[in-house]
Write a protein that holds these residues in place. Structure first.
Motif, PDB file in Angstrom:
ATOM      1  N   LEU A 106       0.820  -1.208   0.000  1.00 39.18           N
ATOM      2  CA  LEU A 106       0.000   0.000   0.000  1.00 39.18           C
ATOM      3  C   LEU A 106       0.855   1.259   0.000  1.00 39.18           C
ATOM      4  O   LEU A 106       0.546   2.243  -0.670  1.00 39.18           O
ATOM      5  N   PHE A 107       1.939   1.223   0.751  1.00 40.55           N
ATOM      6  CA  PHE A 107       2.840   2.379   0.784  1.00 40.55           C
ATOM      7  C   PHE A 107       3.369   2.673  -0.619  1.00 40.55           C
ATOM      8  O   PHE A 107       3.389   3.818  -1.061  1.00 40.55           O
ATOM      9  N   LYS A 108       3.759   1.609  -1.335  1.00 43.17           N
ATOM     10  CA  LYS A 108       4.267   1.795  -2.705  1.00 43.17           C
ATOM     11  C   LYS A 108       3.167   2.295  -3.634  1.00 43.17           C
ATOM     12  O   LYS A 108       3.422   3.103  -4.523  1.00 43.17           O
ATOM     13  N   CYS A 109       1.933   1.819  -3.447  1.00 39.13           N
ATOM     14  CA  CYS A 109       0.816   2.267  -4.288  1.00 39.13           C
ATOM     15  C   CYS A 109       0.586   3.768  -4.156  1.00 39.13           C
ATOM     16  O   CYS A 109       0.249   4.442  -5.131  1.00 39.13           O
ATOM     17  N   PHE A 110       0.780   4.306  -2.953  1.00 39.50           N
ATOM     18  CA  PHE A 110       0.517   5.727  -2.728  1.00 39.50           C
ATOM     19  C   PHE A 110       1.769   6.581  -2.854  1.00 39.50           C
ATOM     20  O   PHE A 110       1.715   7.791  -2.690  1.00 39.50           O
ATOM     21  N   ASP A 111       2.894   5.959  -3.194  1.00 37.51           N
ATOM     22  CA  ASP A 111       4.127   6.724  -3.360  1.00 37.51           C
ATOM     23  C   ASP A 111       4.022   7.674  -4.554  1.00 37.51           C
ATOM     24  O   ASP A 111       4.444   8.814  -4.486  1.00 37.51           O
ATOM     25  N   ARG A 112       3.412   7.206  -5.643  1.00 37.42           N
ATOM     26  CA  ARG A 112       3.293   8.055  -6.836  1.00 37.42           C
ATOM     27  C   ARG A 112       2.381   9.262  -6.590  1.00 37.42           C
ATOM     28  O   ARG A 112       2.752  10.390  -6.908  1.00 37.42           O
ATOM     29  N   PRO A 113       1.155   9.076  -6.026  1.00 38.62           N
ATOM     30  CA  PRO A 113       0.344  10.269  -5.735  1.00 38.62           C
ATOM     31  C   PRO A 113       1.011  11.224  -4.744  1.00 38.62           C
ATOM     32  O   PRO A 113       0.743  12.415  -4.757  1.00 38.62           O
ATOM     33  N   ASN A 114       1.883  10.689  -3.892  1.00 34.32           N
ATOM     34  CA  ASN A 114       2.589  11.545  -2.942  1.00 34.32           C
ATOM     35  C   ASN A 114       3.780  12.247  -3.591  1.00 34.32           C
ATOM     36  O   ASN A 114       4.482  13.012  -2.938  1.00 34.32           O
ATOM     37  N   ASN A 115       4.034  11.941  -4.856  1.00 31.46           N
ATOM     38  CA  ASN A 115       5.093  12.592  -5.615  1.00 31.46           C
ATOM     39  C   ASN A 115       6.472  12.357  -4.994  1.00 31.46           C
ATOM     40  O   ASN A 115       7.348  13.207  -5.061  1.00 31.46           O
ATOM     41  N   GLY A 116       6.666  11.213  -4.341  1.00 37.56           N
ATOM     42  CA  GLY A 116       7.957  10.882  -3.742  1.00 37.56           C
ATOM     43  C   GLY A 116       8.276  11.631  -2.462  1.00 37.56           C
ATOM     44  O   GLY A 116       9.365  11.481  -1.919  1.00 37.56           O
ATOM     45  N   ALA A 117       7.339  12.443  -1.969  1.00 41.19           N
ATOM     46  CA  ALA A 117       7.598  13.220  -0.742  1.00 41.19           C
ATOM     47  C   ALA A 117       7.573  12.302   0.477  1.00 41.19           C
ATOM     48  O   ALA A 117       6.792  11.357   0.544  1.00 41.19           O
ATOM     49  N   ASN A 118       8.447  12.587   1.436  1.00 38.70           N
ATOM     50  CA  ASN A 118       8.454  11.804   2.676  1.00 38.70           C
ATOM     51  C   ASN A 118       7.143  11.949   3.446  1.00 38.70           C
ATOM     52  O   ASN A 118       6.663  11.003   4.042  1.00 38.70           O
ATOM     53  N   ARG A 119       6.594  13.144   3.438  1.00 34.98           N
ATOM     54  CA  ARG A 119       5.334  13.406   4.134  1.00 34.98           C
ATOM     55  C   ARG A 119       4.340  13.964   3.131  1.00 34.98           C
ATOM     56  O   ARG A 119       4.066  15.140   3.120  1.00 34.98           O
ATOM     57  N   GLY A 120       3.835  13.101   2.275  1.00 31.35           N
ATOM     58  CA  GLY A 120       2.912  13.518   1.230  1.00 31.35           C
ATOM     59  C   GLY A 120       1.488  13.641   1.751  1.00 31.35           C
ATOM     60  O   GLY A 120       1.215  13.476   2.944  1.00 31.35           O
ATOM     61  N   PRO A 121       0.546  13.903   0.848  1.00 30.03           N
ATOM     62  CA  PRO A 121      -0.850  14.098   1.260  1.00 30.03           C
ATOM     63  C   PRO A 121      -1.567  12.811   1.680  1.00 30.03           C
ATOM     64  O   PRO A 121      -2.599  12.866   2.308  1.00 30.03           O
ATOM     65  N   ILE A 122      -1.002  11.640   1.342  1.00 28.16           N
ATOM     66  CA  ILE A 122      -1.635  10.370   1.695  1.00 28.16           C
ATOM     67  C   ILE A 122      -0.673   9.578   2.571  1.00 28.16           C
ATOM     68  O   ILE A 122       0.486   9.361   2.213  1.00 28.16           O
TER      69      ILE A 122
END
Length: 158
Positions: free
Chosen positions: A93-109
């Motif tokens: 799941l973490f990898k699935c949301f890595d792209r929407p988070n744009n690679g940020a350590n503390r992204g929106p998801i």
């Protein structure tokens, strides 16, 4: 001067030990077993006559990694253990949301494994889902007029 300093440090250590003993007696925290548990021995009782406050404090102290707990009628049980499947699911799941988070350590998801939160249907005790995916507080607006709940007498609501 150093003798005074070492005497003070010794007194502080003794006071902390006494405070910890008093805390354990007053709060009746659950106690983790000193031996490994197997799935065949679950649920396993680790506390009796434990208040909700003491149970939540026990969870907050983070002594519980790898176990899932249930507080029921002032008794505390280990009900499950996190295993490789749990960790693998969190990782996927973490990898699935890595792209929407744009690679940020503390992204929106955010993806979390067993985050503790208050049980909305319980008595104020904390629970932990296996996995949680949630948006960042900075990206989620709170409702201006929160929903008041179900209409009185509505029997079809579940």
């Amino acid at each position: 001067m150093s003798a005074l300093n070492s005497g003070w440090q010794s007194a502080v250590k003794k006071a902390k030990k006494i405070g910890n003993k008093v805390d354990k007696i007053v709060h009746n925290y659950p106690k983790l077993p000193e031996f490994p548990l197997g799935y065949e021995s679950l649920p396993f009782q680790i506390g009796k006559n434990v208040s909700v406050k003491s149970y939540n404090a026990f969870l907050d102290r983070s002594e519980s990694s790898g176990y899932k707990f249930r507080w029921e009628n002032r008794n505390v049980y280990i009900i499950e253990m996190a295993g490789l499947q749990h960790e693998a699911a969190v990782s996927v799941l973490f990898k699935c949301f890595d792209r929407p988070n744009n690679g940020a350590n503390r992204g929106p998801i955010g993806v979390y494994g067993q985050p503790y939160h208050y049980d909305p249907t319980g008595n104020g005790e904390k629970i932990a889902p296996d996995i949680a995916v949630r948006g960042s507080n900075a990206h989620i607006l709170l409702p201006s007029n929160p929903h008041p709940g179900f209409p009185p007498g509505d029997v079809n609501v579940l």
